[in-house]
Scaffold this motif. Structure first.
Motif, PDB file in Angstrom:
ATOM      1  N   SER A 291       0.828  -1.196   0.000  1.00 23.53           N
ATOM      2  CA  SER A 291       0.000   0.000   0.000  1.00 23.53           C
ATOM      3  C   SER A 291       0.865   1.250   0.000  1.00 23.53           C
ATOM      4  O   SER A 291       0.566   2.230  -0.693  1.00 23.53           O
ATOM      5  CB  SER A 291      -0.928  -0.007   1.217  1.00 23.53           C
ATOM      6  OG  SER A 291      -1.910   0.998   1.112  1.00 23.53           O
ATOM      7  N   ASN A 336      -4.129  -0.447  -3.343  1.00 19.22           N
ATOM      8  CA  ASN A 336      -4.459   0.150  -2.046  1.00 19.22           C
ATOM      9  C   ASN A 336      -5.707  -0.496  -1.447  1.00 19.22           C
ATOM     10  O   ASN A 336      -5.724  -0.873  -0.264  1.00 19.22           O
ATOM     11  CB  ASN A 336      -4.706   1.654  -2.201  1.00 19.22           C
ATOM     12  CG  ASN A 336      -3.434   2.456  -2.361  1.00 19.22           C
ATOM     13  OD1 ASN A 336      -3.346   3.328  -3.203  1.00 19.22           O
ATOM     14  ND2 ASN A 336      -2.428   2.186  -1.547  1.00 19.22           N
ATOM     15  N   GLN A 337      -6.761  -0.629  -2.236  1.00 16.48           N
ATOM     16  CA  GLN A 337      -8.008  -1.179  -1.712  1.00 16.48           C
ATOM     17  C   GLN A 337      -7.840  -2.619  -1.232  1.00 16.48           C
ATOM     18  O   GLN A 337      -8.361  -3.005  -0.178  1.00 16.48           O
ATOM     19  CB  GLN A 337      -9.095  -1.107  -2.792  1.00 16.48           C
ATOM     20  CG  GLN A 337      -9.525   0.308  -3.105  1.00 16.48           C
ATOM     21  CD  GLN A 337     -10.547   0.359  -4.226  1.00 16.48           C
ATOM     22  OE1 GLN A 337     -11.695  -0.040  -4.037  1.00 16.48           O
ATOM     23  NE2 GLN A 337     -10.131   0.845  -5.383  1.00 16.48           N
ATOM     24  N   PHE A 340      -6.011  -2.467   2.079  1.00 14.69           N
ATOM     25  CA  PHE A 340      -6.883  -2.042   3.177  1.00 14.69           C
ATOM     26  C   PHE A 340      -7.691  -3.234   3.677  1.00 14.69           C
ATOM     27  O   PHE A 340      -7.844  -3.439   4.891  1.00 14.69           O
ATOM     28  CB  PHE A 340      -7.849  -0.948   2.714  1.00 14.69           C
ATOM     29  CG  PHE A 340      -7.205   0.296   2.179  1.00 14.69           C
ATOM     30  CD1 PHE A 340      -5.883   0.625   2.475  1.00 14.69           C
ATOM     31  CD2 PHE A 340      -7.925   1.153   1.353  1.00 14.69           C
ATOM     32  CE1 PHE A 340      -5.299   1.773   1.974  1.00 14.69           C
ATOM     33  CE2 PHE A 340      -7.348   2.302   0.846  1.00 14.69           C
ATOM     34  CZ  PHE A 340      -6.038   2.615   1.155  1.00 14.69           C
ATOM     35  N   HIS A 341      -8.229  -4.004   2.743  1.00 19.53           N
ATOM     36  CA  HIS A 341      -9.052  -5.156   3.103  1.00 19.53           C
ATOM     37  C   HIS A 341      -8.240  -6.183   3.890  1.00 19.53           C
ATOM     38  O   HIS A 341      -8.698  -6.711   4.908  1.00 19.53           O
ATOM     39  CB  HIS A 341      -9.626  -5.786   1.833  1.00 19.53           C
ATOM     40  CG  HIS A 341     -10.569  -6.914   2.077  1.00 19.53           C
ATOM     41  ND1 HIS A 341     -11.838  -6.730   2.584  1.00 19.53           N
ATOM     42  CD2 HIS A 341     -10.439  -8.249   1.905  1.00 19.53           C
ATOM     43  CE1 HIS A 341     -12.449  -7.894   2.701  1.00 19.53           C
ATOM     44  NE2 HIS A 341     -11.611  -8.840   2.295  1.00 19.53           N
TER      45      HIS A 341
END
Length: 470
Positions: A291, A336-337, A340-341
């Motif tokens: 990330s 990034n998503q 995050f998860h």
């Protein structure tokens, strides 16, 4: 049109099961009870193959210690081989979110294997007097040792899958570091101009980050070679014959090529989930690193005219439904998503591990679901990041050079030669007048041009060297 059924029974009574189904009554009940995520066991073929491998090892071990005859053993092994080869995976219909510490998953596996074994022997599905899901396929086992052992086998495979994709990304960063080895850019700290560096150095640092995480994830793999087969319900070994534990570990090692061994304390091993927390923590660290890299590349490619604009990312798709010509950094954004998860997944796993009461952690299904999901997602996004972003990055060379040689931060490279006070004066004057550091030094007669040009050679600015005496 009426679907043909067969009748099966369990301790709660009788139910009609689709006649062509390889699963049985307990799977049917569980599929009705747990309609939570919509994500079925069939979505995790690595786990299914791992479970079938464990059941195969158990059947062979049971035969070797004398509690399962050759005929039933061979039929079970044949059924397991079919599942390992990828057959009948559509029959694993259990939702990954389930109560019962994985009993529903274990019974789904037991029933599919039993019914396929019955077919191999020439009997009808559901004719369990010949091969029974509990009495034969689950012989000498409990969900509480079979399920975590299958998790361990699967996680080792997921580590292989993830590490292979991380190697792709690592090599992509290495290749880009070589390609951009001689291209200057401004380094930044606090989002402010700092000192010059090469783009090659930046991408080499990214490669080093991935390499370190590969080492961490690899270091967790031996944790999954300790298994609790033969511990049965709580680790006391109730209903497991003498010699079974050691034999099943040996057989599983032969089938997989990995050094599985029985835990020293089966009661501790049956309730312990610390290895999953350890792996999850390292997976979280990888997510944090990825990330950070994605954030950096989004910043450094921002623009194209009003941002940092150091790099040009590959144009993957139109970026706006209203702004013509706009292209967004969609690949770093999906990285990034995903990260995050995965970082959220780690928190779920910690909570699930901490809440395992007494002699069993009943929350292993949510640990399994999240580890399998997170590792698969990170593996996929590593490959996407490499092939759809990193490999195609280009540098805005002229713009980066102008940033370097017109930047106040350049004075830092001159600090050892001018001294801090003189360097600070030059920096302040450049900031107030808008003039260049280079021109001010010559105007103020602080250094001759030949010496200044030598110091500001790219090779002299970006590689460490001995500090000169003032």
């Amino acid at each position: 049109m009426t679907t043909a059924t067969r009748q099966e029974h369990d301790l709660l009574g009788y139910r009609d099961v689709p006649a062509d189904a390889y699963y049985g009554i307990q799977t049917l009940r569980a599929s009705e009870n747990f309609t939570v995520s919509g994500v079925r066991l069939s979505r995790f073929p690595i786990f299914i193959r791992a479970f079938a491998t464990v059941k195969k090892a158990a059947a062979i071990a049971n035969n070797q210690v004398g509690v399962l005859n050759d005929t039933i053993k061979d039929a079970i092994v044949g059924a397991c081989d079919d599942i390992i080869a990828g057959k009948y995976h559509d029959q694993f219909i259990i939702d990954m979110f389930q109560g019962g510490a994985g009993t529903s998953t274990n019974m789904n596996v037991n029933e599919v294997i039993a019914n396929r074994a019955l077919e191999i022997l020439g009997y009808e599905k559901g004719d369990y007097q010949h091969v029974h899901p509990n009495n034969h396929v689950n012989l000498s086992q409990s969900t509480n040792d079979a399920y975590p052992t299958a998790m361990n086998v699967a996680l080792d495979d997921y580590c292989t899958y993830l590490l292979d994709k991380m190697k792709v990304l690592y090599q992509s960063f290495i290749n880009k570091s070589h390609e951009l080895a001689d291209y200057l850019k401004m380094g930044r700290t606090h989002l402010q101009d700092a000192v010059p560096m090469t783009a090659g150095q930046e991408f080499n640092a990214f490669a080093t980050m991935i390499k370190k995480e590969m080492v961490r994830i690899e270091s967790t793999r031996p944790l999954f070679h300790e298994i609790n087969m033969g511990g049965t319900a709580i680790g006391t070994g109730l209903n497991a014959p003498a010699g079974y534990s050691e034999t099943v570990a040996e057989v599983l090692s032969e089938l997989t090529g990995r050094p599985y061994y029985i835990a020293e304390d089966l009661i501790e091993a049956t309730q312990d989930t610390s290895s999953y927390v350890d792996l999850s923590g390292n997976v979280r660290l990888l997510a944090a690193r990825l990330s950070k890299i994605a954030h950096d590349l989004r910043l450094e490619s921002s623009g194209p005219r009003a941002g940092l604009a150091q790099y040009r990312l590959p144009e993957m798709q139109p970026g706006s439904s209203i702004m013509p010509g706009k292209v967004n950094p969609v690949i770093p954004e999906v990285v990034n998503q995903t990260c995050f998860h995965v970082m959220g997944i780690d928190h779920t796993i910690i909570i699930a591990s901490e809440n395992g009461q007494l002699q069993l952690n009943v929350f292993e299904p949510v640990i399994a679901f999240n580890l399998f999901t997170g590792m698969r997602m990170l593996a996929n996004v590593c490959e996407i990041f490499a092939t759809r972003c990193i490999d195609g990055i280009k540098m805005n060379d002229d713009y980066c050079n102008s940033q370097v040689f017109n930047n106040i931060g350049l004075v830092t490279a001159l600090n050892p030669h001018l001294g801090y006070e003189s360097a600070s004066y030059v920096a302040r004057k450049a900031q107030e007048t808008g003039g260049s550091v280079y021109d001010i030094i010559l105007e103020e007669n602080l250094m001759d041009k030949a010496k200044l040009d030598e110091i500001l050679l790219p090779a002299n600015m970006v590689y460490p060297k001995v500090r000169p005496a003032l």
